[in-house]
Design an enzyme around this catalytic site. Structure first.
Site, PDB file in Angstrom:
ATOM      1  N   SER A 273      -0.987  12.742  26.737  1.00 15.68           N
ATOM      2  CA  SER A 273      -2.290  13.068  26.609  1.00 15.68           C
ATOM      3  C   SER A 273      -3.282  12.525  27.464  1.00 15.68           C
ATOM      4  CB  SER A 273      -2.421  13.558  24.561  1.00 15.68           C
ATOM      5  OG  SER A 273      -2.445  11.617  24.593  1.00 15.68           O
ATOM      6  N   HIS A 303       4.960  14.486  21.984  1.00 18.37           N
ATOM      7  CA  HIS A 303       3.757  13.451  21.865  1.00 18.37           C
ATOM      8  C   HIS A 303       3.951  13.633  20.487  1.00 18.37           C
ATOM      9  CE1 HIS A 303       0.752  11.165  23.138  1.00 18.37           C
ATOM     10  NE2 HIS A 303       0.476  12.072  23.561  1.00 18.37           N
ATOM     11  N   ARG A 358       0.860   0.817  14.386  1.00 19.15           N
ATOM     12  CA  ARG A 358       0.488   1.992  13.675  1.00 19.15           C
ATOM     13  C   ARG A 358       2.005   2.461  12.830  1.00 19.15           C
ATOM     14  NH1 ARG A 358      -0.094   5.975  18.869  1.00 19.15           N
ATOM     15  NH2 ARG A 358       2.066   5.268  18.892  1.00 19.15           N
ATOM     16  N   ASP A 404       3.953   8.618  14.363  1.00 26.36           N
ATOM     17  CA  ASP A 404       4.189   9.685  13.383  1.00 26.36           C
ATOM     18  C   ASP A 404       5.138  10.080  12.647  1.00 26.36           C
ATOM     19  OD1 ASP A 404       2.478  10.938  15.450  1.00 26.36           O
ATOM     20  OD2 ASP A 404       3.818  11.122  16.834  1.00 26.36           O
TER      21      ASP A 404
HETATM   22  N1  CMX Z   1      15.854  10.913  18.714  1.00 27.83           N
HETATM   23  C1  CMX Z   1      17.618  11.033  19.050  1.00 27.83           C
HETATM   24  N2  CMX Z   1      17.359  10.461  20.330  1.00 27.83           N
HETATM   25  C2  CMX Z   1      16.240   9.728  20.800  1.00 27.83           C
HETATM   26  C3  CMX Z   1      15.181   9.754  20.327  1.00 27.83           C
HETATM   27  C4  CMX Z   1      15.307  10.011  19.051  1.00 27.83           C
HETATM   28  N3  CMX Z   1      14.498   9.391  18.297  1.00 27.83           N
HETATM   29  N4  CMX Z   1      14.786   8.699  21.498  1.00 27.83           N
HETATM   30  C5  CMX Z   1      15.449   8.842  22.851  1.00 27.83           C
HETATM   31  N5  CMX Z   1      16.340   9.181  22.263  1.00 27.83           N
HETATM   32  C6  CMX Z   1      17.187   9.559  23.350  1.00 27.83           C
HETATM   33  C7  CMX Z   1      16.153   9.958  24.439  1.00 27.83           C
HETATM   34  O1  CMX Z   1      16.302  11.811  24.046  1.00 27.83           O
HETATM   35  C8  CMX Z   1      17.271  10.137  25.499  1.00 27.83           C
HETATM   36  O2  CMX Z   1      18.854  11.386  25.602  1.00 27.83           O
HETATM   37  P1  CMX Z   1      18.982  12.287  26.667  1.00 27.83           P
HETATM   38  O3  CMX Z   1      19.527  10.518  27.431  1.00 27.83           O
HETATM   39  O4  CMX Z   1      20.355  12.768  26.254  1.00 27.83           O
HETATM   40  O5  CMX Z   1      17.869  12.905  27.665  1.00 27.83           O
HETATM   41  C9  CMX Z   1      17.828   8.939  25.710  1.00 27.83           C
HETATM   42  O6  CMX Z   1      17.821   8.060  23.494  1.00 27.83           O
HETATM   43  C10 CMX Z   1      17.306   8.099  25.963  1.00 27.83           C
HETATM   44  O7  CMX Z   1      15.395   7.603  26.165  1.00 27.83           O
HETATM   45  P2  CMX Z   1      15.078   6.611  25.563  1.00 27.83           P
HETATM   46  O8  CMX Z   1      14.666   6.401  27.286  1.00 27.83           O
HETATM   47  O9  CMX Z   1      14.678   5.578  24.494  1.00 27.83           O
HETATM   48  O10 CMX Z   1      13.465   7.390  25.627  1.00 27.83           O
HETATM   49  P3  CMX Z   1      12.386   8.095  25.928  1.00 27.83           P
HETATM   50  O11 CMX Z   1      10.903   7.047  26.999  1.00 27.83           O
HETATM   51  O12 CMX Z   1      12.613   8.507  27.004  1.00 27.83           O
HETATM   52  O13 CMX Z   1      11.403   9.371  25.064  1.00 27.83           O
HETATM   53  C11 CMX Z   1       9.935   9.438  22.961  1.00 27.83           C
HETATM   54  C12 CMX Z   1      10.459   8.489  24.336  1.00 27.83           C
HETATM   55  C13 CMX Z   1       9.466   9.604  22.163  1.00 27.83           C
HETATM   56  C14 CMX Z   1      10.402  11.149  24.228  1.00 27.83           C
HETATM   57  C15 CMX Z   1      11.506   9.584  22.253  1.00 27.83           C
HETATM   58  O14 CMX Z   1      11.821   8.514  21.941  1.00 27.83           O
HETATM   59  C16 CMX Z   1      11.332  11.150  21.383  1.00 27.83           C
HETATM   60  O15 CMX Z   1      11.942  12.062  21.920  1.00 27.83           O
HETATM   61  N6  CMX Z   1      11.284  10.339  20.171  1.00 27.83           N
HETATM   62  C17 CMX Z   1      11.311  11.758  18.716  1.00 27.83           C
HETATM   63  C18 CMX Z   1      10.198  12.214  19.002  1.00 27.83           C
HETATM   64  C19 CMX Z   1       8.260  11.395  18.790  1.00 27.83           C
HETATM   65  O16 CMX Z   1       8.658  10.656  17.905  1.00 27.83           O
HETATM   66  N7  CMX Z   1       7.547  11.300  19.059  1.00 27.83           N
HETATM   67  C20 CMX Z   1       6.384  10.316  19.104  1.00 27.83           C
HETATM   68  C21 CMX Z   1       6.004   9.396  20.418  1.00 27.83           C
HETATM   69  C22 CMX Z   1       4.802   9.367  19.534  1.00 27.83           C
HETATM   70  C23 CMX Z   1       4.227  10.102  20.133  1.00 27.83           C
HETATM   71  O17 CMX Z   1       3.490  10.491  21.672  1.00 27.83           O
HETATM   72  O18 CMX Z   1       3.335  10.443  19.590  1.00 27.83           O
END
Ligand code: CMX
Length: 464
Positions: A273, A303, A358, A404
């Site tokens: 964002s 996000h 947070r 979140d």
């Molecule tokens: N559940 C399952 N798998 C997850 C995960 C989770 N909570 N967090 C990361 N992973 C996976 C990724 O999808 C990625 O998988 P692939 O290699 O198969 O694509 C792998 O682990 C490596 O990812 P990462 O480097 O640890 O995390 P990213 O920086 O790529 O992504 C985020 C960060 C937040 C998008 C991810 O942790 C996620 O999808 N979390 C769940 C959604 C969430 O809570 N989002 C809110 C974030 C806070 C905000 O912005 O408001």
């Protein structure tokens, strides 16, 4: 604290001016609560000089190295943005202008002794870099109240949307519909000098921040309630008025809203964002357009929509396993989520490598106000189980909860049960961070953003 910063400034000036000048400066600074624009007008030339000097002395030096993985992998780990209002440390979490969340809770003025900080105080801090006095916060709160009324057409614009339009879509449409009042767009069309861009940007930012609670409440009341609107209470502050206009008046719900609106404001510049708003604003699109763009990004499930997703996920746990499942049952549920190809919402982060502060401060709030709530207990159980499971996958870089994972259960407890609305509350808060940085981006004359992209072909040839 204004007094402290004055004393610091005085100390730095003792070597070069005589005592009478100091005393006069001290008298003026300590006797008035300098207004926001005045403080900014004083700070901006200093910061412009600072940036000029930084560029001159270090502009040609390397900040880091870029690998093909970074290019392919969502630019993760590339330092490529200037963002003054906050900085995220992977281990420690967010600092707003150098202050951690617990420090802000101690330093920023609250509605009552020992209460949660008023977001107006954080807005002041993000904009000026200074902890405001109570008088300054009160003044800013009044300023926002004076700007808070939505133009009449907004209700009609939202009413024209299909009834089942997601609240985040209504929110972005509502923000865009406020754009005709943009002082920046008007000033630009009249040929304003680039040296003055920050002034109408500040004007738009304050108006937009002021109007967002009424916009959010309008969406809430028309989507989930009878459509009957509740007028703002002139005695309440910005965040409390948001809760009030939505129909919630429990003093603890108002405190929760103040906390919620403070902690979601800013998370440095690279998140979807903030970054989206930043890039759009760099084309000199006005604050209404750039903030609306950022909110389209916040509406994504990876996000800001994750807070909605967390609640849906917890409800399916409750439906399947009840409110007091065993740790083994929770662990199996988490594995089932992962095996079905979904993410565990509310866990993980692109930068953080520890539990999000947070999350921690919301947990503190819950421990104080709702320790026996079954949904809070369920969230706590997930906190004990999920990180271990995510670590076992061997690929998740941060197995800890983010903001979140917690917000939804607190809102539920006070009766804000419509989880599809939660990201709107996140968005209202995010305006404070994004728009504060927007003022500085224009004040510092940051250029249009335009990174280079490449094709796979280019990378293959480069490393062949
Ligand atoms: N559940 C399952 N798998 C997850 C995960 C989770 N909570 N967090 C990361 N992973 C996976 C990724 O999808 C990625 O998988 P692939 O290699 O198969 O694509 C792998 O682990 C490596 O990812 P990462 O480097 O640890 O995390 P990213 O920086 O790529 O992504 C985020 C960060 C937040 C998008 C991810 O942790 C996620 O999808 N979390 C769940 C959604 C969430 O809570 N989002 C809110 C974030 C806070 C905000 O912005 O408001």
């Amino acid at each position: 604290m204004r007094g402290l910063s004055v004393l610091r400034t005085l100390a730095s000036r003792t070597a070069r001016a005589d005592a009478d000048v100091f005393l006069d400066y001290a008298r003026r600074s300590l006797s008035t609560d300098a207004g926001l624009k005045e403080v900014l007008a004083e700070k901006i030339p200093e910061q412009q000089e600072r940036l000029k000097a930084l560029k001159k002395a270090h502009g040609g030096k390397e900040v880091g190295k870029i690998t093909a993985d970074m290019v392919i992998g969502g630019m993760r780990g590339i330092t490529g943005l200037l963002w003054e209002t906050s900085l995220l440390d992977p281990e420690e979490g967010i600092r707003f202008r150098g202050y951690s969340i617990p420090e802000c809770q101690k330093l920023l003025p609250a509605a009552q002794q020992g209460g949660e900080p008023l977001p107006e105080g954080l807005l002041w801090l993000l904009l000026t870099g200074e902890v405001p006095t109570e008088g300054q916060v009160k003044g800013l709160s009044e300023e926002l109240k004076a700007r808070a009324k939505l133009p009449g057409h907004v209700k009609g614009v939202l009413a024209a949307l299909p009834r089942d339009t997601h609240p985040m879509v209504q929110f972005t449409v509502g923000i865009s519909s406020l754009q005709p009042q943009s002082a920046f767009a008007k000033a630009y069309s009249e040929g304003i000098s680039k040296l003055k861009y920050w002034e109408p940007t500040l004007e738009d930012s304050l108006t937009l921040i002021a109007q967002l609670p009424e916009l959010a409440a309008l969406i809430y009341r028309t989507t989930y309630k009878s459509g009957e609107l509740i007028a703002a209470d002139p005695k309440l502050d910005w965040a409390a008025n948001l809760a009030h206009m939505m129909g919630f008046n429990d003093p603890d719900a108002l405190e929760l809203m103040r906390l919620y609106q403070t902690i979601h404001t800013d998370h440095e510049g690279g998140n979807v964002s903030a970054h989206t708003s930043h890039v759009v604003a760099s084309a000199l699109s006005d604050p209404y357009l750039s903030f609306a763009a950022g909110m389209c990004g916040l509406a994504g499930p990876l996000h800001g929509l994750a807070n909605q997703e967390v609640l849906g996920w917890l409800f399916s746990v409750r439906k399947q396993l009840g409110t007091d499942p065993s740790k083994d049952e929770v662990e199996k549920f988490v594995w089932d989520t992962l095996k079905s190809g979904k993410v565990v919402p509310g866990y993980g982060h692109a930068v953080l490598r520890k539990t999000d502060p947070r999350y921690a401060c919301q947990r503190e709030f819950a421990l104080k106000k709702l320790p026996d709530d079954p949904m809070f207990k369920l969230v706590s159980k997930f906190f004990e189980v999920v990180p271990g499971v995510l670590l076992q996958t061997g690929k998740v870089k941060n197995p800890w909860p983010n903001v979140d994972a917690h917000s939804g259960v607190l809102l539920q407890y006070y009766g804000i049960t419509e989880q599809n609305f939660y990201t709107v509350l996140f968005g209202v808060s995010r305006a404070i961070g994004i728009l504060s940085q927007g003022v500085w981006s224009r004040a510092l004359g940051l250029p249009i953003e335009r990174p280079k992209s490449v094709t796979m072909d280019v990378l293959e040839k480069k490393f062949a």
